[in-house]
Design a protein around this motif. Structure first.
Motif, PDB file in Angstrom:
ATOM      1  N   UNK A 307       0.816  -1.201   0.000  1.00 22.09           N
ATOM      2  CA  UNK A 307       0.000   0.000   0.000  1.00 22.09           C
ATOM      3  C   UNK A 307       0.857   1.261   0.000  1.00 22.09           C
ATOM      4  N   UNK A 308       0.263   2.340  -0.501  1.00 19.98           N
ATOM      5  CA  UNK A 308       0.978   3.623  -0.562  1.00 19.98           C
ATOM      6  C   UNK A 308       1.400   4.100   0.833  1.00 19.98           C
ATOM      7  N   UNK A 309       0.549   3.890   1.838  1.00 22.38           N
ATOM      8  CA  UNK A 309       0.891   4.369   3.181  1.00 22.38           C
ATOM      9  C   UNK A 309       2.114   3.626   3.740  1.00 22.38           C
ATOM     10  N   UNK A 310       2.296   2.349   3.333  1.00 22.52           N
ATOM     11  CA  UNK A 310       3.474   1.595   3.780  1.00 22.52           C
ATOM     12  C   UNK A 310       4.731   2.154   3.136  1.00 22.52           C
ATOM     13  N   UNK A 311       4.643   2.457   1.852  1.00 26.17           N
ATOM     14  CA  UNK A 311       5.788   3.059   1.155  1.00 26.17           C
ATOM     15  C   UNK A 311       6.093   4.440   1.725  1.00 26.17           C
ATOM     16  N   UNK A 312       5.027   5.198   1.982  1.00 22.34           N
ATOM     17  CA  UNK A 312       5.216   6.536   2.567  1.00 22.34           C
ATOM     18  C   UNK A 312       5.942   6.431   3.911  1.00 22.34           C
ATOM     19  N   UNK A 397       7.541   9.172  -3.358  1.00 20.55           N
ATOM     20  CA  UNK A 397       7.698   7.723  -3.540  1.00 20.55           C
ATOM     21  C   UNK A 397       6.355   7.052  -3.803  1.00 20.55           C
ATOM     22  N   UNK A 398       5.294   7.566  -3.218  1.00 21.63           N
ATOM     23  CA  UNK A 398       3.965   6.959  -3.421  1.00 21.63           C
ATOM     24  C   UNK A 398       3.406   7.271  -4.805  1.00 21.63           C
ATOM     25  N   UNK A 399       3.963   8.254  -5.505  1.00 20.27           N
ATOM     26  CA  UNK A 399       3.455   8.658  -6.821  1.00 20.27           C
ATOM     27  C   UNK A 399       4.117   7.903  -7.977  1.00 20.27           C
TER      28      UNK A 399
END
Length: 409
Positions: A307-312, A397-399
């Motif tokens: 998920x994006x929040x994990x990468x963030x 990074x999430x983009x």
């Protein structure tokens, strides 16, 4: 937990070299130096403020009332009147004069303070700095000299000195100064202006020289319960006096020193926080480069369902770790230096032989007082700046789009 694991793997990456590695190390070192300097500088400033309050302000008058024309009659009643006022701890009589001290042909100007010894101990801690003598035992024939006055006149304990006193309340302005002899009973060894200028005698002999009665003085002095509210207490308590007097608080004589300390504190905060801010820009630069370098890894993680929040959080923790490592080591070194800087300064001047504080400040050593509140502010500000500087690279990074990166488009 996954974010922490991924962040750790990023730090252990073999590609952690070159310009990226230099920027990440520079950001950590920048935060380390900023935190170290800020903790040490604030501790020294706290030390000066503490010494100002506990040392200098325990000796200089919190509040004084000086008679410009007619002297103050019946001082015992006036003392009781002032001690009954709100905020006043104690009051004492005194006569303050500028006098010349003579010994074997040598002359030295000094501030002569005539006191009632038992009363004076309640408004001043000067007795702590008098050696080898007890202030309460001061007789009418004895004088206490500042250490530097004694050195300049080559005076030793037991020597006789002559004091030349001008009577400012005399009707004849051209009257010759009175000459009064005293025996040197001890020396004031506090440091700074006090050692260079102050001489203390009891009231009786000075009153006689000035043709004043036993209950007549030219000044009254107060000790107050709140030194930082001294001016307001001075004005309020002074209204109870029937005499015409000049009102003076320590803010008039030493206030500029206190303001200088506060100004330096503000400048230190500003300058060192700017250092930490610059280090934070290095964090942003290194993190942006890291995101660019790890695009393929991020894309693979996304295709695996991360998920994006994990990468963030992975990159936010990574940026935060750079700052927190620097802050932790800065805290350790800064605390160690702050706790030992007085001894380090003493060792340094013992090697050099010259004390840069001598003759400039009211103390001749480098004080330090470590405050937990300052450490909390420093670490809190570092944490906030670090979090803010990690947000943008982590958001970038999430983009990243896996199809564009892995597909070569």
């Amino acid at each position: 937990m996954l974010s922490l694991f991924l962040s750790k793997r990023l730090r252990e990456s073999k590609n952690h070299s070159g310009l990226f590695g230099f920027l990440s190390k520079a950001s950590t070192i920048g935060v380390f130096l900023g935190v170290t300097v800020l903790i040490v500088a604030l501790s020294v400033i706290n030390g000066f403020e503490h010494q100002l309050k506990e040392r200098l302000l325990s000796v200089v008058p919190h509040v004084s009332y000086q008679a410009p024309y007619d002297p103050i009659e019946n001082w015992p009643a006036k003392v009781k009147l002032l001690e009954a006022q709100v905020g006043v701890i104690s009051a004492a009589p005194e006569i303050n004069l500028t006098a010349m001290i003579q010994h074997k042909g040598k002359l030295k100007a000094a501030q002569l303070k005539a006191i009632e010894p038992n009363k004076h101990q309640h408004v001043s801690s000067i007795g702590q700095y008098i050696k080898p003598f007890n202030l309460s035992q001061l007789s009418s024939e004895e004088i206490l000299l500042g250490r530097e006055i004694a050195e300049q006149l080559h005076v030793k304990e037991g020597d006789k000195v002559t004091i030349l006193i001008a009577n400012q309340h005399a009707k004849n302005a051209l009257a010759a100064p009175k000459r009064v002899s005293f025996k040197v009973a001890g020396f004031i060894s506090m440091g700074g202006e006090v050692d260079r200028n102050l001489a203390i005698v009891s009231l009786a002999k000075v009153q006689k020289a000035l043709s004043l009665t036993e209950n007549t003085v030219t000044g009254l002095r107060l000790a107050v319960d709140d030194v930082f509210n001294a001016h307001q207490i001075a004005m309020s308590a002074g209204r109870a006096l029937p005499d015409l007097v000049y009102v003076q608080s320590w803010f008039r004589t030493q206030g500029s020193l206190y303001q200088d300390i506060q100004m330096v504190r503000t400048i230190v905060y500003l300058v060192v926080f700017l250092i930490i801010a610059v280090a934070s820009f290095n964090i942003i630069s290194s993190m942006v480069m890291e995101v660019k370098e790890k695009q393929a890894d991020i894309a693979i993680l996304k295709t695996m369902g991360t998920q994006d929040k994990t990468i963030f959080m992975t990159f936010a923790v990574q940026g935060l770790s750079y700052a927190m490592v620097g802050a932790l080591f800065g805290l350790i070194l800064g605390t160690a230096v702050a706790l030992s800087i007085t001894d380090l300064f003493s060792f340094w001047i013992s090697l050099d032989g010259a004390n840069p504080l001598q003759g400039i400040y009211f103390i001749e050593f480098l004080p330090s007082k470590l405050a937990i509140a300052d450490i909390a502010i420093v670490l809190g500000a570092t944490l906030i700046i670090s979090v803010l500087s990690s947000v943008y690279p982590a958001w970038q990074a999430t983009k990243i789009e896996p199809a564009r990166v892995l597909g070569g488009g």
